[in-house]
Write an enzyme that holds these catalytic residues in place. Structure first.
Site, PDB file in Angstrom:
ATOM      1  N   LYS A 175       0.684  -1.196   0.025  1.00 43.62           N
ATOM      2  CA  LYS A 175       0.080  -0.011  -0.179  1.00 43.62           C
ATOM      3  C   LYS A 175       0.868   1.272  -0.072  1.00 43.62           C
ATOM      4  O   LYS A 175       1.902   1.374   0.767  1.00 43.62           O
ATOM      5  CB  LYS A 175      -0.878  -0.137   1.367  1.00 43.62           C
ATOM      6  N   HIS A 233      -0.622  -7.792   9.068  1.00 37.91           N
ATOM      7  CA  HIS A 233      -0.513  -6.602   8.673  1.00 37.91           C
ATOM      8  C   HIS A 233      -0.381  -5.518   9.910  1.00 37.91           C
ATOM      9  O   HIS A 233       0.191  -4.491   9.747  1.00 37.91           O
ATOM     10  CB  HIS A 233      -2.199  -6.178   8.149  1.00 37.91           C
ATOM     11  N   LYS A 329     -14.128  -7.065  11.668  1.00 38.23           N
ATOM     12  CA  LYS A 329     -15.056  -6.953  10.581  1.00 38.23           C
ATOM     13  C   LYS A 329     -16.401  -6.382  11.068  1.00 38.23           C
ATOM     14  O   LYS A 329     -16.778  -6.456  12.201  1.00 38.23           O
ATOM     15  CB  LYS A 329     -15.081  -8.549  10.079  1.00 38.23           C
TER      16      LYS A 329
END
Ligand code: BG6
Length: 478
Positions: A175, A233, A329
């Site tokens: 990213k 991550h 989530k």
């Protein structure tokens, strides 16, 4: 990108008919091809144990590019891309021998776009089919499911390939906003001198998704947020945020500094971790199901879809500065950000003007969406009275560069083809990441529930008390 075409070689995608291939890999390869960033000579070989031939694979690739490409495909570029495509139907009993017969070049990159449970077998099969020499391997996360299995997987891979030809992927490193953290910290002279315990009170990292587990319920049941997001991550983002300046910008120097942070990162204390699971709720006005009702999920599941934790980095630079992390989530919105809160001024000269502790200077790095960086400071409200108010200086990618950042997978695929490890994870980084989360995998705290569309379970508030989690919109420049 300022990149060049990598040396001639084939690209092999094992698991080519799957979701990752359709959504990310084929569109990324198409865009690299359109920009002249694939090897000048070399095929793209899809391999999978399904009933497909070259023509059907071309149709599949065309369809994925049309659906998921970052740029609108042109007929000429798409035709040129499709000319490179080949398909090999894998017979599980033939153990990759058919693949070997289809490869014409001495050099290739093999991407394992398959479920983690298949990694070991495929790697051993690569060795047995005599494909070790000339192969570089791209391997997806999660790399192992705990410390012991990650070590075992590393040992297995090393029987076939040396570390220099292994590319452990973590797409967060592809990213732009994550790479920009390095530039922001080490390309500017103003920030690095205050980037430490003297000036920073706390760091908060949020990785919130509004999506649920979609059709990946069965996979997610075995994974959960700690293995899916935190161990990889989040720890990569922590490592880049907290690392010392590397001696150079090359892969080894950067990994050396990242691994030092991970070593200083203390194994998680299960008492400082909250695990949550979403129940039914509403997101953007739409009702959504609870996790236990998702397809492929055990109705009594205790897999976490949310995790919040307090991290401790015992290093000279960070001792005493808490790093708070939360990821989930089915949260209210999709939002990934790093919030750096600076220490308060030593004396409140303006007491009584409405400026409180939460109005300390703050730096918000918006990783996605609305990529950018904002700095919050206080200013005097115009008028005869001394009234002060927080204001922002805001950088957004969209307005500064008039473009949105490219897809992470394009950069990562290109770099692996070019043999550049800078944005990949080294063996010791991945193992240390597992060592840090292992105490929670061994003794998981009980699951608490949160409604879909909320900001996670209430229990997570206690972790940051007496302060509160940063609210999106709070001094983030938006
Ligand atoms: C993947 C996880 O690694 O990252 C997914 O397996 C998650 O569960 C995804 O949805 C998030 O990626 P991004 O780029 O949308 O933040």
């Amino acid at each position: 990108m300022g990149l060049k075409a990598p040396p001639d070689q084939d690209v092999v995608v094992v698991g080519a008919s799957g979701d990752l291939s359709a959504r990310k890999l084929l569109p990324a390869l198409y865009n690299l091809s359109a920009e002249g960033l694939l090897p000048r000579r070399g095929s793209i070989v899809g391999a999978a144990p399904v009933d497909m031939d070259d023509a059907a694979f071309v149709d599949f690739a065309r369809d994925s590019v049309h659906k998921y490409s970052r740029t609108k495909p042109t007929a000429t570029a798409l035709d040129a891309f499709c000319k490179r495509l080949r398909f090999v139907r894998l017979d599980p009993k033939a153990a990759l021998r058919d693949l070997r017969a289809a490869l014409k070049r001495p050099r290739r990159v093999v991407y394992l776009a398959v479920p983690p449970s298949a990694f070991e077998t495929l790697i051993l099969q690569l060795g047995a089919a005599d494909l070790g020499a000339g192969t570089s391997l791209i391997i997806e996360k999660p790399f192992g499911h705990d410390l012991a299995s990650a070590r075992k997987l590393n040992r297995t891979i090393h029987t076939v390939l040396p570390e220099q030809r292994i590319f452990r992927i973590d797409h967060y490193l592809g990213k732009e906003t994550v790479q920009n953290l390095l530039i922001f910290r080490f390309g500017n002279s103003v920030f690095e001198r205050i980037w430490n315990r003297d000036a920073i009170a706390r760091v908060e990292i949020t990785v919130a998704e509004s999506l649920g587990v979609e059709h990946r319920g069965a996979f997610y049941e075995q994974t959960g947020a700690i293995r899916d997001i935190v161990q990889n991550h989040v720890f990569q983002v922590v490592a880049i945020t907290a690392m010392e300046p590397p001696v150079s910008f090359d892969a080894e120097a950067i990994s050396n500094e990242k691994v030092k942070v991970l070593r200083a990162l203390q194994p998680l204390d299960p008492a400082a971790v909250v695990r949550g699971q979403y129940t039914a709720g509403t997101i953007s006005g739409q009702p959504v199901a609870g996790y236990r009702s998702e397809p492929g999920v055990d109705p009594k599941s205790t897999t976490e879809t949310y995790a919040a934790m307090r991290l401790r980095i015992d290093s000279w630079r960070w001792s005493g500065v808490p790093f708070f992390v939360r990821t989930g989530k089915r949260m209210a919105i999709r939002d990934t950000r790093i919030v750096i809160t600076f220490r308060e001024v030593p004396l409140h000269l303006f007491a009584g003007t409405g400026v409180s502790a939460v109005d300390s200077n703050r730096l918000v790095v918006r990783i996605q969406p609305d990529e950018g960086i904002a700095v919050t400071f206080v200013a005097k409200v115009p008028g005869p009275e001394v009234t002060i108010q927080p204001v922002n200086m805001n950088f957004t990618y969209g307005s500064a560069f008039k473009t949105s950042p490219p897809e992470a997978y394009e950069r990562l695929l290109h770099d692996a083809l070019d043999g550049d490890h800078t944005l990949f994870i080294r063996e010791d980084e991945v193992e240390r990441g597992w060592a840090v989360v292992q105490p929670v995998l061994d003794q998981p705290p009980p699951i608490v529930r949160y409604g879909a569309g909320s900001w996670g379970p209430k229990a997570a508030d206690a972790l940051v008390a007496p302060l509160h989690w940063h609210e999106p919109g709070e001094g983030d420049g938006l």
